[in-house]
Design a protein around this motif. Structure first.
Motif, PDB file in Angstrom:
ATOM      1  N   THR A  55      36.290 -18.861  -7.369  1.00  0.00           N
ATOM      2  CA  THR A  55      35.389 -18.395  -8.429  1.00  0.00           C
ATOM      3  C   THR A  55      35.654 -19.086  -9.754  1.00  0.00           C
ATOM      4  N   GLU A  56      36.639 -19.953  -9.811  1.00  0.00           N
ATOM      5  CA  GLU A  56      36.955 -20.628 -11.074  1.00  0.00           C
ATOM      6  C   GLU A  56      35.780 -21.502 -11.516  1.00  0.00           C
ATOM      7  N   GLY A  57      35.457 -21.439 -12.799  1.00  0.00           N
ATOM      8  CA  GLY A  57      34.344 -22.215 -13.332  1.00  0.00           C
ATOM      9  C   GLY A  57      32.985 -21.677 -12.950  1.00  0.00           C
ATOM     10  N   LEU A  58      32.928 -20.442 -12.478  1.00  0.00           N
ATOM     11  CA  LEU A  58      31.672 -19.864 -11.993  1.00  0.00           C
ATOM     12  C   LEU A  58      30.590 -19.893 -13.070  1.00  0.00           C
ATOM     13  N   ALA A  59      30.903 -19.430 -14.263  1.00  0.00           N
ATOM     14  CA  ALA A  59      29.885 -19.298 -15.307  1.00  0.00           C
ATOM     15  C   ALA A  59      29.310 -20.649 -15.719  1.00  0.00           C
ATOM     16  N   SER A  60      30.142 -21.680 -15.776  1.00  0.00           N
ATOM     17  CA  SER A  60      29.661 -22.981 -16.247  1.00  0.00           C
ATOM     18  C   SER A  60      29.046 -23.822 -15.134  1.00  0.00           C
ATOM     19  N   ASP A  61      29.537 -23.681 -13.898  1.00  0.00           N
ATOM     20  CA  ASP A  61      29.122 -24.598 -12.834  1.00  0.00           C
ATOM     21  C   ASP A  61      28.001 -24.063 -11.946  1.00  0.00           C
ATOM     22  N   LEU A  62      27.872 -22.744 -11.815  1.00  0.00           N
ATOM     23  CA  LEU A  62      26.798 -22.217 -10.976  1.00  0.00           C
ATOM     24  C   LEU A  62      25.420 -22.675 -11.464  1.00  0.00           C
ATOM     25  N   PRO A  63      25.136 -22.659 -12.775  1.00  0.00           N
ATOM     26  CA  PRO A  63      23.822 -23.143 -13.219  1.00  0.00           C
ATOM     27  C   PRO A  63      23.549 -24.597 -12.828  1.00  0.00           C
ATOM     28  N   VAL A  64      24.604 -25.409 -12.740  1.00  0.00           N
ATOM     29  CA  VAL A  64      24.419 -26.808 -12.335  1.00  0.00           C
ATOM     30  C   VAL A  64      23.933 -26.879 -10.892  1.00  0.00           C
ATOM     31  N   TYR A  65      24.548 -26.080 -10.026  1.00  0.00           N
ATOM     32  CA  TYR A  65      24.122 -26.085  -8.623  1.00  0.00           C
ATOM     33  C   TYR A  65      22.739 -25.458  -8.443  1.00  0.00           C
ATOM     34  N   VAL A  66      22.399 -24.476  -9.259  1.00  0.00           N
ATOM     35  CA  VAL A  66      21.037 -23.922  -9.215  1.00  0.00           C
ATOM     36  C   VAL A  66      20.033 -24.998  -9.626  1.00  0.00           C
ATOM     37  N   ASP A  67      20.357 -25.744 -10.692  1.00  0.00           N
ATOM     38  CA  ASP A  67      19.490 -26.854 -11.097  1.00  0.00           C
ATOM     39  C   ASP A  67      19.349 -27.884  -9.978  1.00  0.00           C
ATOM     40  N   PHE A  68      20.461 -28.178  -9.309  1.00  0.00           N
ATOM     41  CA  PHE A  68      20.396 -29.139  -8.207  1.00  0.00           C
ATOM     42  C   PHE A  68      19.477 -28.640  -7.097  1.00  0.00           C
ATOM     43  N   GLU A  69      19.572 -27.374  -6.764  1.00  0.00           N
ATOM     44  CA  GLU A  69      18.717 -26.825  -5.701  1.00  0.00           C
ATOM     45  C   GLU A  69      17.241 -26.963  -6.062  1.00  0.00           C
ATOM     46  N   HIS A  70      16.897 -26.674  -7.320  1.00  0.00           N
ATOM     47  CA  HIS A  70      15.501 -26.847  -7.740  1.00  0.00           C
ATOM     48  C   HIS A  70      15.104 -28.319  -7.690  1.00  0.00           C
ATOM     49  N   ALA A  71      16.000 -29.196  -8.120  1.00  0.00           N
ATOM     50  CA  ALA A  71      15.683 -30.625  -8.170  1.00  0.00           C
ATOM     51  C   ALA A  71      15.477 -31.206  -6.778  1.00  0.00           C
TER      52      ALA A  71
END
Length: 365
Positions: free
Chosen positions: A281-297
């Motif tokens: 769960t480390e870096g959850l707050a900062s990195d999860l939005p990046v992976y969500v953006d990747f999924e949309h992209a």
């Protein structure tokens, strides 16, 4: 304990009886994006051999569908993954027999979550709790037992390398191979050829997290509700990588509302902590939005291709308009991650789709 010879003989008998069963007509056919699933009743000899009730039990025959490759795969055969996963997650249907191009699986007779809670409807709290627990249990499957990974797979903990590999794969295996046929559609929406590679390199380095088993396609149609629990099916897209990628694909593909997303993230983090996996769960707050953006992209490419390919023969104006609406919705979600300055409106998208159908689309259908 059964001897290896006896186990091999039993497996061969299951395979032969399964082949005979498959050759008979009947059953129910379910078609997805990647496979057709033929559900058939088990014959009583095969049911008894598998330890199932002699009447009423079913098996599922899975056959891959020839279709554009749109998702990366760490392992070419789902059966190899299931051989490991079903040992640790007992509710996951086993692969009972492998026929090369087709496999026979256990069949779960519960209710599909997509029927109990259709897209756009709230997901029951108890199901969300079970899903969070599933992710934690899947993360606990020993990586040493999984099939060998490709030689160039990023090392565990290289979360940045993992994301960049996913982005580069999308460009090399989804965008470029379909450029000749679908390039005019991609161009009409202003999507650059190097959009995915640029996405991977524009992001700052991610927090290193140990890799684990990922399902990567946990959506409502892949969740079976059985009594007081759930079963997650269809493991053909499983990967070994950053756990936040699995959570992100789940959040997007379940189509949760904002409150459900927030709730699911908390449940996921709590389940990981309860399993002694806080490091994931480390870096959850900062990195999860990046992976969500990747999924949309990355979803833009299959979304545009599928919308175009599902046009009926001799499509009418409303068919083009409906497909263009789906395309615009996908591109709007990906506009910021892909750095698109603007998104065509639905009228312009409809015109672009009509032009595509009149040239590359009609010629290759």
């Amino acid at each position: 304990m059964s001897s290896p010879l006896r186990l091999r003989a039993r497996a061969e008998l299951v395979r032969r009886l399964g082949a005979s069963l498959r050759s008979n007509a009947g059953g129910r056919l379910i078609t997805g994006h990647h496979n057709t699933n033929h559900i058939v009743p088990l014959t009583w000899p095969l049911a008894l051999l598998l330890g199932k009730p002699p009447f009423g039990a079913h098996a599922k025959f899975r056959t891959p569908i020839p279709a554009p490759e749109v998702c990366p795969r760490a392992w070419p055969r789902e059966a190899d993954v299931l051989a490991v996963v079903s040992r640790h997650l007992s509710e996951v249907p086993r692969c009972l027999a492998d026929f090369g191009t087709e496999t026979m699986h256990e069949y779960r007779s519960g209710e599909c979550l997509a029927d109990l809670a259709q897209y756009g409807q709230p997901v029951p709290e108890e199901v969300m709790v079970d899903l969070a627990a599933f992710f934690a249990r899947a993360a606990g499957v020993p990586g040493s037992e999984l099939p060998p990974l490709p030689a160039d797979w990023p090392a565990s903990g290289d979360s940045t390398g993992f994301l960049r590999r996913l982005a580069a794969w999308t460009e090399r295996h989804v965008r470029l191979p379909h450029e000749e046929r679908f390039g005019p559609l991609f161009d009409a929406f202003g999507i650059p050829q190097d959009a995915m590679t640029a996405f991977g390199w524009r992001r700052p380095p991610l927090t290193p997290r140990p890799f684990c088993l990922l399902h990567t396609d946990v959506h409502r149609a892949n969740v079976i509700v059985e009594g007081a629990g759930i079963c997650v099916i269809d493991w053909e897209l499983a990967l070994y990588g950053d756990p936040l990628h699995d959570l992100a694909t789940h959040l997007v593909r379940m189509e949760y509302d904002a409150d459900e997303r927030e709730r699911m993230v908390k449940l996921w983090a709590d389940a990981m902590s309860a399993a002694g996996l806080d490091v994931l769960t480390e870096g959850l707050a900062s990195d999860l939005p990046v992976y969500v953006d990747f999924e949309h992209a990355q979803s833009v490419y299959p979304d545009l291709m599928r919308a175009a390919l599902t046009l009926p023969p001799a499509p009418k104006d409303f068919d083009f308009a409906a497909a263009a609406w789906r395309m615009c919705r996908s591109v709007r979600r990906a506009a910021e991650p892909l750095g698109l300055p603007a998104v065509p409106d639905e009228e312009a998208a409809t015109e672009a789709l009509i032009r595509w159908y009149g040239s590359a689309g009609r010629a290759t259908r």
